[in-house]
Design a protein around this motif. Structure first.
Motif, PDB file in Angstrom:
ATOM      1  N   GLY A  34     -35.337 -41.443  -9.196  1.00  0.00           N
ATOM      2  CA  GLY A  34     -36.179 -41.676  -8.036  1.00  0.00           C
ATOM      3  C   GLY A  34     -35.638 -41.039  -6.769  1.00  0.00           C
ATOM      4  N   ILE A  35     -34.324 -41.051  -6.594  1.00  0.00           N
ATOM      5  CA  ILE A  35     -33.720 -40.422  -5.419  1.00  0.00           C
ATOM      6  C   ILE A  35     -33.979 -38.923  -5.440  1.00  0.00           C
ATOM      7  CG2 ILE A  35     -31.540 -39.864  -4.264  1.00  0.00           C
ATOM      8  CD1 ILE A  35     -30.550 -42.660  -5.133  1.00  0.00           C
ATOM      9  N   SER A  36     -33.838 -38.319  -6.615  1.00  0.00           N
ATOM     10  CA  SER A  36     -34.085 -36.885  -6.734  1.00  0.00           C
ATOM     11  C   SER A  36     -35.525 -36.540  -6.365  1.00  0.00           C
ATOM     12  CB  SER A  36     -33.772 -36.422  -8.168  1.00  0.00           C
ATOM     13  OG  SER A  36     -33.722 -35.027  -8.253  1.00  0.00           O
ATOM     14  N   SER A  37     -36.471 -37.356  -6.809  1.00  0.00           N
ATOM     15  CA  SER A  37     -37.886 -37.122  -6.479  1.00  0.00           C
ATOM     16  C   SER A  37     -38.141 -37.285  -4.984  1.00  0.00           C
ATOM     17  CB  SER A  37     -38.782 -38.080  -7.267  1.00  0.00           C
ATOM     18  OG  SER A  37     -38.702 -37.783  -8.634  1.00  0.00           O
ATOM     19  N   MET A  38     -37.512 -38.297  -4.368  1.00  0.00           N
ATOM     20  CA  MET A  38     -37.665 -38.515  -2.930  1.00  0.00           C
ATOM     21  C   MET A  38     -37.096 -37.321  -2.145  1.00  0.00           C
ATOM     22  SD  MET A  38     -35.710 -41.091  -0.338  1.00  0.00           S
ATOM     23  CE  MET A  38     -34.212 -40.220  -0.752  1.00  0.00           C
ATOM     24  N   VAL A  39     -35.913 -36.866  -2.541  1.00  0.00           N
ATOM     25  CA  VAL A  39     -35.273 -35.746  -1.843  1.00  0.00           C
ATOM     26  C   VAL A  39     -36.111 -34.483  -1.997  1.00  0.00           C
ATOM     27  CG1 VAL A  39     -33.256 -34.240  -1.864  1.00  0.00           C
ATOM     28  CG2 VAL A  39     -32.957 -36.716  -1.961  1.00  0.00           C
ATOM     29  N   LEU A  40     -36.635 -34.232  -3.200  1.00  0.00           N
ATOM     30  CA  LEU A  40     -37.474 -33.063  -3.424  1.00  0.00           C
ATOM     31  C   LEU A  40     -38.725 -33.117  -2.559  1.00  0.00           C
ATOM     32  CD1 LEU A  40     -38.218 -30.458  -4.947  1.00  0.00           C
ATOM     33  CD2 LEU A  40     -39.234 -31.927  -6.725  1.00  0.00           C
ATOM     34  N   VAL A  85     -28.152 -29.503  -3.914  1.00  0.00           N
ATOM     35  CA  VAL A  85     -28.577 -28.199  -3.427  1.00  0.00           C
ATOM     36  C   VAL A  85     -27.332 -27.348  -3.203  1.00  0.00           C
ATOM     37  CG1 VAL A  85     -28.596 -28.782  -0.959  1.00  0.00           C
ATOM     38  CG2 VAL A  85     -30.120 -27.009  -1.831  1.00  0.00           C
ATOM     39  N   LEU A  86     -27.455 -26.069  -3.550  1.00  0.00           N
ATOM     40  CA  LEU A  86     -26.379 -25.108  -3.316  1.00  0.00           C
ATOM     41  C   LEU A  86     -26.959 -23.935  -2.551  1.00  0.00           C
ATOM     42  CD1 LEU A  86     -25.925 -26.377  -6.354  1.00  0.00           C
ATOM     43  CD2 LEU A  86     -24.134 -24.690  -6.432  1.00  0.00           C
ATOM     44  N   VAL A  87     -26.175 -23.410  -1.623  1.00  0.00           N
ATOM     45  CA  VAL A  87     -26.514 -22.154  -0.957  1.00  0.00           C
ATOM     46  C   VAL A  87     -25.492 -21.135  -1.447  1.00  0.00           C
ATOM     47  CG1 VAL A  87     -26.740 -20.916   1.225  1.00  0.00           C
ATOM     48  CG2 VAL A  87     -27.502 -23.305   1.061  1.00  0.00           C
ATOM     49  N   ILE A  88     -26.003 -20.082  -2.072  1.00  0.00           N
ATOM     50  CA  ILE A  88     -25.158 -19.051  -2.657  1.00  0.00           C
ATOM     51  C   ILE A  88     -25.204 -17.821  -1.762  1.00  0.00           C
ATOM     52  CG2 ILE A  88     -24.682 -17.681  -4.725  1.00  0.00           C
ATOM     53  CD1 ILE A  88     -24.659 -20.809  -5.127  1.00  0.00           C
ATOM     54  N   GLY A  91     -22.216 -14.174  -3.974  1.00  0.00           N
ATOM     55  CA  GLY A  91     -21.815 -14.586  -5.310  1.00  0.00           C
ATOM     56  C   GLY A  91     -21.099 -15.912  -5.417  1.00  0.00           C
ATOM     57  N   THR A  92     -20.936 -16.613  -4.288  1.00  0.00           N
ATOM     58  CA  THR A  92     -20.243 -17.901  -4.323  1.00  0.00           C
ATOM     59  C   THR A  92     -21.057 -18.971  -3.605  1.00  0.00           C
ATOM     60  OG1 THR A  92     -19.002 -17.472  -2.296  1.00  0.00           O
ATOM     61  CG2 THR A  92     -17.956 -16.813  -4.357  1.00  0.00           C
ATOM     62  N   SER A  93     -20.778 -20.214  -3.947  1.00  0.00           N
ATOM     63  CA  SER A  93     -21.425 -21.327  -3.257  1.00  0.00           C
ATOM     64  C   SER A  93     -20.716 -21.534  -1.926  1.00  0.00           C
ATOM     65  CB  SER A  93     -21.353 -22.604  -4.093  1.00  0.00           C
ATOM     66  OG  SER A  93     -21.887 -23.694  -3.371  1.00  0.00           O
ATOM     67  N   VAL A  94     -21.460 -21.382  -0.843  1.00  0.00           N
ATOM     68  CA  VAL A  94     -20.888 -21.556   0.487  1.00  0.00           C
ATOM     69  C   VAL A  94     -21.265 -22.911   1.083  1.00  0.00           C
ATOM     70  CG1 VAL A  94     -20.743 -19.087   0.934  1.00  0.00           C
ATOM     71  CG2 VAL A  94     -22.827 -20.333   1.581  1.00  0.00           C
ATOM     72  N   TYR A  95     -22.177 -23.614   0.397  1.00  0.00           N
ATOM     73  CA  TYR A  95     -22.598 -24.931   0.861  1.00  0.00           C
ATOM     74  C   TYR A  95     -23.197 -25.675  -0.324  1.00  0.00           C
ATOM     75  CZ  TYR A  95     -25.368 -28.550   3.162  1.00  0.00           C
ATOM     76  OH  TYR A  95     -25.898 -29.750   3.540  1.00  0.00           O
ATOM     77  N   ASP A  96     -22.857 -26.950  -0.429  1.00  0.00           N
ATOM     78  CA  ASP A  96     -23.542 -27.804  -1.397  1.00  0.00           C
ATOM     79  C   ASP A  96     -23.627 -29.208  -0.834  1.00  0.00           C
ATOM     80  OD1 ASP A  96     -21.407 -29.634  -3.065  1.00  0.00           O
ATOM     81  OD2 ASP A  96     -20.499 -27.726  -2.464  1.00  0.00           O
ATOM     82  N   ALA A  97     -24.680 -29.880  -1.221  1.00  0.00           N
ATOM     83  CA  ALA A  97     -24.889 -31.264  -0.800  1.00  0.00           C
ATOM     84  C   ALA A  97     -25.587 -32.002  -1.936  1.00  0.00           C
ATOM     85  CB  ALA A  97     -25.734 -31.330   0.469  1.00  0.00           C
ATOM     86  N   SER A  98     -25.345 -33.290  -1.998  1.00  0.00           N
ATOM     87  CA  SER A  98     -25.890 -34.090  -3.082  1.00  0.00           C
ATOM     88  C   SER A  98     -26.540 -35.363  -2.547  1.00  0.00           C
ATOM     89  CB  SER A  98     -24.781 -34.482  -4.060  1.00  0.00           C
ATOM     90  OG  SER A  98     -24.122 -33.338  -4.532  1.00  0.00           O
ATOM     91  N   HIS A  99     -27.385 -35.919  -3.399  1.00  0.00           N
ATOM     92  CA  HIS A  99     -28.075 -37.173  -3.150  1.00  0.00           C
ATOM     93  C   HIS A  99     -28.838 -37.126  -1.821  1.00  0.00           C
ATOM     94  CE1 HIS A  99     -24.765 -38.019  -6.005  1.00  0.00           C
ATOM     95  NE2 HIS A  99     -25.756 -38.615  -6.657  1.00  0.00           N
ATOM     96  N   THR A 100     -28.694 -38.131  -1.002  1.00  0.00           N
ATOM     97  CA  THR A 100     -29.459 -38.171   0.248  1.00  0.00           C
ATOM     98  C   THR A 100     -28.884 -37.261   1.328  1.00  0.00           C
ATOM     99  OG1 THR A 100     -28.227 -40.129   0.955  1.00  0.00           O
ATOM    100  CG2 THR A 100     -30.338 -40.502  -0.167  1.00  0.00           C
ATOM    101  N   MET A 101     -27.775 -36.592   1.039  1.00  0.00           N
ATOM    102  CA  MET A 101     -27.216 -35.639   2.000  1.00  0.00           C
ATOM    103  C   MET A 101     -27.949 -34.290   1.949  1.00  0.00           C
ATOM    104  SD  MET A 101     -25.116 -37.523   3.507  1.00  0.00           S
ATOM    105  CE  MET A 101     -24.369 -36.325   4.570  1.00  0.00           C
ATOM    106  N   VAL A 102     -28.803 -34.097   0.943  1.00  0.00           N
ATOM    107  CA  VAL A 102     -29.611 -32.875   0.857  1.00  0.00           C
ATOM    108  C   VAL A 102     -30.651 -32.943   1.965  1.00  0.00           C
ATOM    109  CG1 VAL A 102     -31.253 -31.554  -0.543  1.00  0.00           C
ATOM    110  CG2 VAL A 102     -29.292 -32.665  -1.637  1.00  0.00           C
ATOM    111  N   SER A 103     -30.632 -31.948   2.857  1.00  0.00           N
ATOM    112  CA  SER A 103     -31.600 -31.967   3.955  1.00  0.00           C
ATOM    113  C   SER A 103     -32.008 -30.552   4.331  1.00  0.00           C
ATOM    114  CB  SER A 103     -31.038 -32.691   5.179  1.00  0.00           C
ATOM    115  OG  SER A 103     -30.127 -31.884   5.875  1.00  0.00           O
ATOM    116  N   TYR A 104     -33.269 -30.411   4.672  1.00  0.00           N
ATOM    117  CA  TYR A 104     -33.776 -29.106   5.097  1.00  0.00           C
ATOM    118  C   TYR A 104     -33.044 -28.588   6.336  1.00  0.00           C
ATOM    119  CZ  TYR A 104     -36.783 -25.589   7.133  1.00  0.00           C
ATOM    120  OH  TYR A 104     -37.241 -24.437   7.712  1.00  0.00           O
ATOM    121  N   PRO A 105     -32.838 -29.407   7.373  1.00  0.00           N
ATOM    122  CA  PRO A 105     -32.142 -28.877   8.554  1.00  0.00           C
ATOM    123  C   PRO A 105     -30.770 -28.296   8.225  1.00  0.00           C
ATOM    124  CG  PRO A 105     -33.181 -30.964   9.097  1.00  0.00           C
ATOM    125  CD  PRO A 105     -33.300 -30.792   7.605  1.00  0.00           C
ATOM    126  N   LYS A 106     -30.013 -28.925   7.327  1.00  0.00           N
ATOM    127  CA  LYS A 106     -28.690 -28.415   6.963  1.00  0.00           C
ATOM    128  C   LYS A 106     -28.804 -27.109   6.177  1.00  0.00           C
ATOM    129  CE  LYS A 106     -25.385 -31.109   8.360  1.00  0.00           C
ATOM    130  NZ  LYS A 106     -24.388 -30.632   9.286  1.00  0.00           N
TER     131      LYS A 106
END
Length: 117
Positions: A34-40, A85-88, A91-106
């Motif tokens: 449910g958290i994943s669906s809410m974040v999406l 979410v990962l920002v690549i 060739g490397t992940s320069v940012y990742d966030a999980s659960h409710t820390m996933v946000s469009y502004p970030k």
């Protein structure tokens, strides 16, 4: 927003190559959470393609493609989480966030900073 489905290991190599030219976003989603669906939902409502320069956005259904999810974690040296979410870039992940820390502004902040650097 227009997601590209991430379903093969070859796509991970393509993501690494594409990230040499522009940032790539990967969203790892669990259809059982449910958290994943809410974040999406929150992410899709906020996403504004005009605010973010050229960026590819990949959607990974980690229940259906568990092996690809593990390969993403290994390839980009991030602990598996869901949602995540990962920002690549380069060739490397320069940012990742999980659960409710996933946000469009970030995500936007990361992508815009990379585009301006």
């Amino acid at each position: 927003m227009e997601w590209k489905s991430l379903t093969t290991s070859e796509q991970i190599e393509q993501i690494k190559q594409d990230s040499q030219q522009h940032p790539v976003v990967i969203y790892k989603h669990s259809t059982r959470c449910g958290i994943s669906s809410m974040v999406l939902s929150r992410l899709e409502r906020a996403w504004n393609s005009h605010e973010i320069p050229l960026v590819d956005a990949y959607f990974l259904d980690l229940i259906r493609y568990r092996d690809i999810s593990q390969l993403v974690a290994t390839t980009f040296n991030v602990q598996h989480e869901s949602p995540q979410v990962l920002v690549i870039n380069q060739g490397t992940s320069v940012y990742d966030a999980s659960h409710t820390m996933v946000s469009y502004p970030k995500i936007k902040e990361q992508v815009v900073d990379l585009a301006n650097s």
